[in-house]
Design a protein around this motif. Sequence first.
Motif, PDB file in Angstrom:
ATOM      1  N   MET A 107      50.923   1.319 -15.846  1.00  0.00           N
ATOM      2  CA  MET A 107      49.819   0.840 -15.018  1.00  0.00           C
ATOM      3  C   MET A 107      49.969   1.131 -13.527  1.00  0.00           C
ATOM      4  O   MET A 107      49.010   1.484 -12.884  1.00  0.00           O
ATOM      5  CB  MET A 107      49.559  -0.655 -15.245  1.00  0.00           C
ATOM      6  CG  MET A 107      48.728  -0.918 -16.486  1.00  0.00           C
ATOM      7  SD  MET A 107      47.190   0.022 -16.480  1.00  0.00           S
ATOM      8  CE  MET A 107      47.171   0.619 -18.138  1.00  0.00           C
ATOM      9  N   PRO A 108      51.150   0.999 -12.945  1.00  0.00           N
ATOM     10  CA  PRO A 108      51.217   1.374 -11.530  1.00  0.00           C
ATOM     11  C   PRO A 108      50.909   2.855 -11.336  1.00  0.00           C
ATOM     12  O   PRO A 108      50.261   3.236 -10.390  1.00  0.00           O
ATOM     13  CB  PRO A 108      52.652   1.061 -11.133  1.00  0.00           C
ATOM     14  CG  PRO A 108      53.137   0.094 -12.154  1.00  0.00           C
ATOM     15  CD  PRO A 108      52.387   0.416 -13.412  1.00  0.00           C
ATOM     16  N   ASP A 109      51.379   3.674 -12.232  1.00  0.00           N
ATOM     17  CA  ASP A 109      51.134   5.104 -12.188  1.00  0.00           C
ATOM     18  C   ASP A 109      51.711   5.666 -13.479  1.00  0.00           C
ATOM     19  O   ASP A 109      52.780   5.239 -13.889  1.00  0.00           O
ATOM     20  CB  ASP A 109      51.839   5.721 -10.974  1.00  0.00           C
ATOM     21  CG  ASP A 109      51.383   7.141 -10.703  1.00  0.00           C
ATOM     22  OD1 ASP A 109      50.170   7.375 -10.736  1.00  0.00           O
ATOM     23  OD2 ASP A 109      52.247   7.998 -10.478  1.00  0.00           O
ATOM     24  N   ASP A 165      40.879   0.722 -13.950  1.00  0.00           N
ATOM     25  CA  ASP A 165      40.708  -0.262 -12.884  1.00  0.00           C
ATOM     26  C   ASP A 165      41.323  -1.605 -13.249  1.00  0.00           C
ATOM     27  O   ASP A 165      41.888  -2.288 -12.404  1.00  0.00           O
ATOM     28  CB  ASP A 165      39.222  -0.462 -12.559  1.00  0.00           C
ATOM     29  CG  ASP A 165      38.614   0.757 -11.886  1.00  0.00           C
ATOM     30  OD1 ASP A 165      39.353   1.498 -11.209  1.00  0.00           O
ATOM     31  OD2 ASP A 165      37.396   0.968 -12.039  1.00  0.00           O
ATOM     32  N   GLU A 166      41.189  -2.018 -14.509  1.00  0.00           N
ATOM     33  CA  GLU A 166      41.787  -3.260 -14.989  1.00  0.00           C
ATOM     34  C   GLU A 166      41.928  -3.180 -16.495  1.00  0.00           C
ATOM     35  O   GLU A 166      41.258  -2.385 -17.151  1.00  0.00           O
ATOM     36  CB  GLU A 166      40.960  -4.483 -14.588  1.00  0.00           C
ATOM     37  CG  GLU A 166      39.581  -4.535 -15.221  1.00  0.00           C
ATOM     38  CD  GLU A 166      38.818  -5.796 -14.850  1.00  0.00           C
ATOM     39  OE1 GLU A 166      39.288  -6.898 -15.188  1.00  0.00           O
ATOM     40  OE2 GLU A 166      37.756  -5.661 -14.234  1.00  0.00           O
ATOM     41  N   ALA A 168      47.017   4.088 -13.566  1.00  0.00           N
ATOM     42  CA  ALA A 168      46.221   3.420 -12.523  1.00  0.00           C
ATOM     43  C   ALA A 168      45.167   4.329 -11.914  1.00  0.00           C
ATOM     44  O   ALA A 168      44.189   3.840 -11.353  1.00  0.00           O
ATOM     45  CB  ALA A 168      47.140   2.875 -11.436  1.00  0.00           C
TER      46      ALA A 168
END
Length: 87
Positions: A24-26, A33-34, A29
Amino acid sequence: MNVFMHGTAEAGFDVLKANIGSDMPDPAAVFVDECRLAHTDNDEIIFCAQVNDFEKMGAFMSDPAEVQLDKDHGCVYKVYPVEEMQN
């Protein structure tokens, strides 16, 4: 949310949750968006996300390293596009 995934992972929910959390951070991401991840009583996994770039999501999911990771974890799932119902 505009994407719904439903499936199982032989490696277990905690392993999958850790893997998704690390994405999720990268790199995810850039196209998510969520998201929400849930584990049902019968070991099924449900994932909902607000995807802002389906091409990038497709490229990520078909990357050989991601495909191999899914195989290694025994992941079997289906992905569905969804849209909000208006009253």
